[in-house]
Scaffold this motif. Structure first.
Motif, PDB file in Angstrom:
ATOM      1  N   UNK A 130      49.862  40.991 -55.179  1.00  0.00           N
ATOM      2  CA  UNK A 130      49.404  40.536 -53.854  1.00  0.00           C
ATOM      3  C   UNK A 130      50.658  40.579 -52.816  1.00  0.00           C
ATOM      4  N   UNK A 131      49.944  40.974 -51.829  1.00  0.00           N
ATOM      5  CA  UNK A 131      50.544  41.198 -50.413  1.00  0.00           C
ATOM      6  C   UNK A 131      50.197  39.982 -49.382  1.00  0.00           C
ATOM      7  N   UNK A 132      51.308  39.168 -49.100  1.00  0.00           N
ATOM      8  CA  UNK A 132      50.835  38.005 -48.375  1.00  0.00           C
ATOM      9  C   UNK A 132      51.855  37.695 -47.308  1.00  0.00           C
ATOM     10  N   UNK A 133      51.575  36.948 -46.164  1.00  0.00           N
ATOM     11  CA  UNK A 133      52.447  36.532 -45.210  1.00  0.00           C
ATOM     12  C   UNK A 133      53.078  35.168 -45.583  1.00  0.00           C
ATOM     13  N   UNK A 134      54.212  35.087 -45.162  1.00  0.00           N
ATOM     14  CA  UNK A 134      54.862  33.774 -45.537  1.00  0.00           C
ATOM     15  C   UNK A 134      54.219  32.634 -44.690  1.00  0.00           C
ATOM     16  N   UNK A 135      53.758  31.514 -45.655  1.00  0.00           N
ATOM     17  CA  UNK A 135      53.053  30.574 -45.004  1.00  0.00           C
ATOM     18  C   UNK A 135      51.595  30.512 -45.559  1.00  0.00           C
ATOM     19  N   UNK A 136      50.981  31.554 -46.062  1.00  0.00           N
ATOM     20  CA  UNK A 136      49.713  31.823 -46.367  1.00  0.00           C
ATOM     21  C   UNK A 136      49.500  31.130 -47.788  1.00  0.00           C
ATOM     22  N   UNK A 151      46.297  26.060 -52.314  1.00  0.00           N
ATOM     23  CA  UNK A 151      47.860  26.097 -52.507  1.00  0.00           C
ATOM     24  C   UNK A 151      48.488  27.011 -51.686  1.00  0.00           C
ATOM     25  N   UNK A 152      49.482  26.617 -51.233  1.00  0.00           N
ATOM     26  CA  UNK A 152      50.320  27.595 -50.312  1.00  0.00           C
ATOM     27  C   UNK A 152      51.526  28.263 -51.280  1.00  0.00           C
ATOM     28  N   UNK A 153      51.610  29.331 -51.071  1.00  0.00           N
ATOM     29  CA  UNK A 153      52.880  29.838 -51.921  1.00  0.00           C
ATOM     30  C   UNK A 153      54.152  29.464 -51.297  1.00  0.00           C
ATOM     31  N   UNK A 154      55.162  29.328 -52.605  1.00  0.00           N
ATOM     32  CA  UNK A 154      56.459  28.524 -52.218  1.00  0.00           C
ATOM     33  C   UNK A 154      57.398  29.927 -51.883  1.00  0.00           C
ATOM     34  N   UNK A 155      57.008  30.921 -52.638  1.00  0.00           N
ATOM     35  CA  UNK A 155      58.064  32.073 -52.701  1.00  0.00           C
ATOM     36  C   UNK A 155      57.487  33.310 -51.630  1.00  0.00           C
ATOM     37  N   UNK A 156      58.398  34.155 -51.196  1.00  0.00           N
ATOM     38  CA  UNK A 156      57.795  35.166 -50.382  1.00  0.00           C
ATOM     39  C   UNK A 156      58.466  36.805 -50.823  1.00  0.00           C
ATOM     40  N   UNK A 157      57.748  37.474 -50.907  1.00  0.00           N
ATOM     41  CA  UNK A 157      58.152  38.862 -51.120  1.00  0.00           C
ATOM     42  C   UNK A 157      56.850  39.721 -50.652  1.00  0.00           C
ATOM     43  N   UNK A 158      57.487  41.013 -50.266  1.00  0.00           N
ATOM     44  CA  UNK A 158      56.529  41.662 -49.297  1.00  0.00           C
ATOM     45  C   UNK A 158      55.167  42.243 -50.379  1.00  0.00           C
ATOM     46  N   UNK A 159      55.395  42.269 -51.764  1.00  0.00           N
ATOM     47  CA  UNK A 159      54.035  42.502 -52.582  1.00  0.00           C
ATOM     48  C   UNK A 159      54.761  41.909 -53.695  1.00  0.00           C
ATOM     49  N   UNK A 160      53.955  40.824 -54.549  1.00  0.00           N
ATOM     50  CA  UNK A 160      54.565  40.289 -55.550  1.00  0.00           C
ATOM     51  C   UNK A 160      53.237  40.116 -56.846  1.00  0.00           C
ATOM     52  N   UNK A 161      53.882  40.179 -57.928  1.00  0.00           N
ATOM     53  CA  UNK A 161      52.945  39.657 -59.256  1.00  0.00           C
ATOM     54  C   UNK A 161      52.957  38.368 -59.604  1.00  0.00           C
ATOM     55  N   UNK A 197      46.483  31.174 -41.291  1.00  0.00           N
ATOM     56  CA  UNK A 197      46.901  32.064 -39.995  1.00  0.00           C
ATOM     57  C   UNK A 197      48.277  31.119 -39.707  1.00  0.00           C
ATOM     58  N   UNK A 198      48.784  29.961 -40.285  1.00  0.00           N
ATOM     59  CA  UNK A 198      50.117  29.464 -40.036  1.00  0.00           C
ATOM     60  C   UNK A 198      51.167  30.253 -40.557  1.00  0.00           C
ATOM     61  N   UNK A 199      51.406  31.515 -40.124  1.00  0.00           N
ATOM     62  CA  UNK A 199      52.261  32.443 -40.740  1.00  0.00           C
ATOM     63  C   UNK A 199      53.599  32.669 -39.793  1.00  0.00           C
ATOM     64  N   UNK A 200      54.524  33.080 -40.368  1.00  0.00           N
ATOM     65  CA  UNK A 200      55.919  33.585 -39.750  1.00  0.00           C
ATOM     66  C   UNK A 200      55.906  35.089 -39.644  1.00  0.00           C
ATOM     67  N   UNK A 201      56.143  35.515 -38.346  1.00  0.00           N
ATOM     68  CA  UNK A 201      56.166  37.117 -38.232  1.00  0.00           C
ATOM     69  C   UNK A 201      57.422  37.369 -37.855  1.00  0.00           C
ATOM     70  N   UNK A 220      56.418  26.101 -45.925  1.00  0.00           N
ATOM     71  CA  UNK A 220      57.551  26.026 -44.871  1.00  0.00           C
ATOM     72  C   UNK A 220      58.757  26.564 -45.774  1.00  0.00           C
ATOM     73  N   UNK A 221      58.606  26.625 -47.253  1.00  0.00           N
ATOM     74  CA  UNK A 221      59.782  27.047 -47.809  1.00  0.00           C
ATOM     75  C   UNK A 221      59.713  28.547 -47.816  1.00  0.00           C
ATOM     76  N   UNK A 222      58.304  29.168 -47.988  1.00  0.00           N
ATOM     77  CA  UNK A 222      58.163  30.490 -47.949  1.00  0.00           C
ATOM     78  C   UNK A 222      58.752  31.196 -46.656  1.00  0.00           C
ATOM     79  N   UNK A 223      58.264  30.329 -45.555  1.00  0.00           N
ATOM     80  CA  UNK A 223      58.608  30.840 -44.132  1.00  0.00           C
ATOM     81  C   UNK A 223      60.193  30.891 -44.046  1.00  0.00           C
TER      82      UNK A 223
END
Ligand code: FES
Length: 345
Positions: A130-136, A151-161, A197-201, A220-223
């Motif tokens: 999955x590809x997602x923005x930090x904060x999604x 549930x918000x994702x804690x981690x961030x990666x451009x595309x992750x399994x 849509x509360x995401x970090x760019x 927030x941690x993902x951001x």
């Protein structure tokens, strides 16, 4: 089913699969439908049925009470179409080119870890990355459990399994109780996302302030992870106010500590304890984390500069905390367009 959305911006048609939530089908098709929680509490996804018939999925959804149901108002996140429909939405709805678009999928529970008495970290292994923005966030469903939870994702990666998620035990909380009451490792959950849509760019050129309560800290941690990787703290400062009840209720402090050290002084984390007074100004185990006493939005109010008009802010947590934090930020001059928030009921 064929659905047509009428809005101030014109009409947009899309197709709903049998049994699919109208909101999810529209978002999947790229429509900019209004929503916030995606789980029946905020009322943002209101629409009026002009023609056709729909069925309510969760009649107890809290936001249903605010609707004029006799006039045909529905929550798109809690409705499925039982015929072709025309719906009127009080917003500008267009087809967006920007992704990532949400999709339906599954994830297998793995690496379940109790963080505190009522907070658990778990991971979902996805068969398709999955590809997602930090904060999604994602919306999860479990077999045999009524309703869905976000549930918000804690981690961030451009595309992750792997999605890292945190869950707080809530009495009567359906999915949260189900996850807490037995070892669910290896079981498959329904996943819809990414949403929010509360995401970090990474291209935004501002300092930022984050205010979070309890499990709201996940996004927030993902951001922070993304901002750190993007080199944001080489040019900008960040302040995080994380509210919990007592010192023992703090979690992910090691991860925060690591991010503070990496930022070389640009990132500051304050753990606000609402139900415990601790004299030491720093956490006894993680000395890069400051300790304060009070509700998290009150602590932020005391510590923020009078003029925060140039910051971007992220807020996440239970609705009363989010409302309090937004009032504090506006009081410190943060423009409402620079406040991004997620309310978790
Ligand atoms: Fe439907 Fe919140 S998005 S009630």
């Amino acid at each position: 089913m064929e659905i047509v959305i009428e809005s101030r911006a014109g009409t947009c048609p899309f197709t709903c699969d049998p049994g699919e939530k109208i909101l999810f089908a529209g978002l999947r098709a790229g429509l900019t439908l209004p929503y916030d929680c995606a789980t029946g509490t905020c009322g943002m996804c209101k629409a009026r049925v002009r023609t056709g018939t729909v069925e309510v999925i969760w009649p107890e959804a809290p936001a249903l009470a605010k609707l004029q149901r006799d006039k045909g108002d529905i929550l798109m996140c809690q409705s499925r179409a039982t015929s072709d429909c025309v719906l009127r939405v009080p917003a500008n709805v267009v087809i967006s080119e920007s992704g990532p678009l949400p999709r339906h999928g599954t994830g297998r529970v793995q690496k379940v870890e109790r963080l505190t008495g009522d907070v658990m970290h778990f991971e979902l292994a996805l068969p398709v990355p999955m590809t997602f923005h930090a904060g999604q966030f994602v919306v999860l469903t479990a077999p045999g459990i009524n309703g869905a939870r976000a549930y918000s994702m804690v981690n961030f990666a451009p595309s992750t399994s792997t999605l890292e998620l945190v869950i707080k035990k809530k009495p009567g909380g359906g999915l949260s109780e189900w996850l807490f009451e037995a070892d669910r490792t290896g079981l498959e959950l329904g996943v819809f996302g990414p949403l929010g849509r509360a995401t970090f760019r990474p291209n935004e050129d501002h300092d930022f302030v984050c205010i979070a309560g309890g499990s709201g800290i996940a996004g927030i941690l993902s951001i922070l992870e993304h901002a750190t990787e993007a080199g944001h703290f080489q040019k900008h400062n960040g302040r995080v106010f994380f509210g919990v009840r007592t010192l023992r209720d703090g979690f992910y402090l090691e991860r925060f500590s690591r991010l503070v050290t990496r930022s070389q002084g640009a990132l500051e984390v304050v753990l606000a304890l609402s139900h415990e007074e601790v004299e030491a100004p720093l956490h006894p185990q993680f000395s890069t984390i400051q300790i304060a006493h009070g509700f998290v939005h009150d602590v932020a109010n005391e510590r923020l500069e009078a003029d925060c008009s140039a910051v971007t802010s992220f807020v996440a947590g239970p609705p009363p905390m989010v409302d309090g934090a937004i009032r504090v930020l506006i009081g410190h001059g943060v423009p409402s367009t620079q406040i991004r928030y997620d309310k978790f009921g």
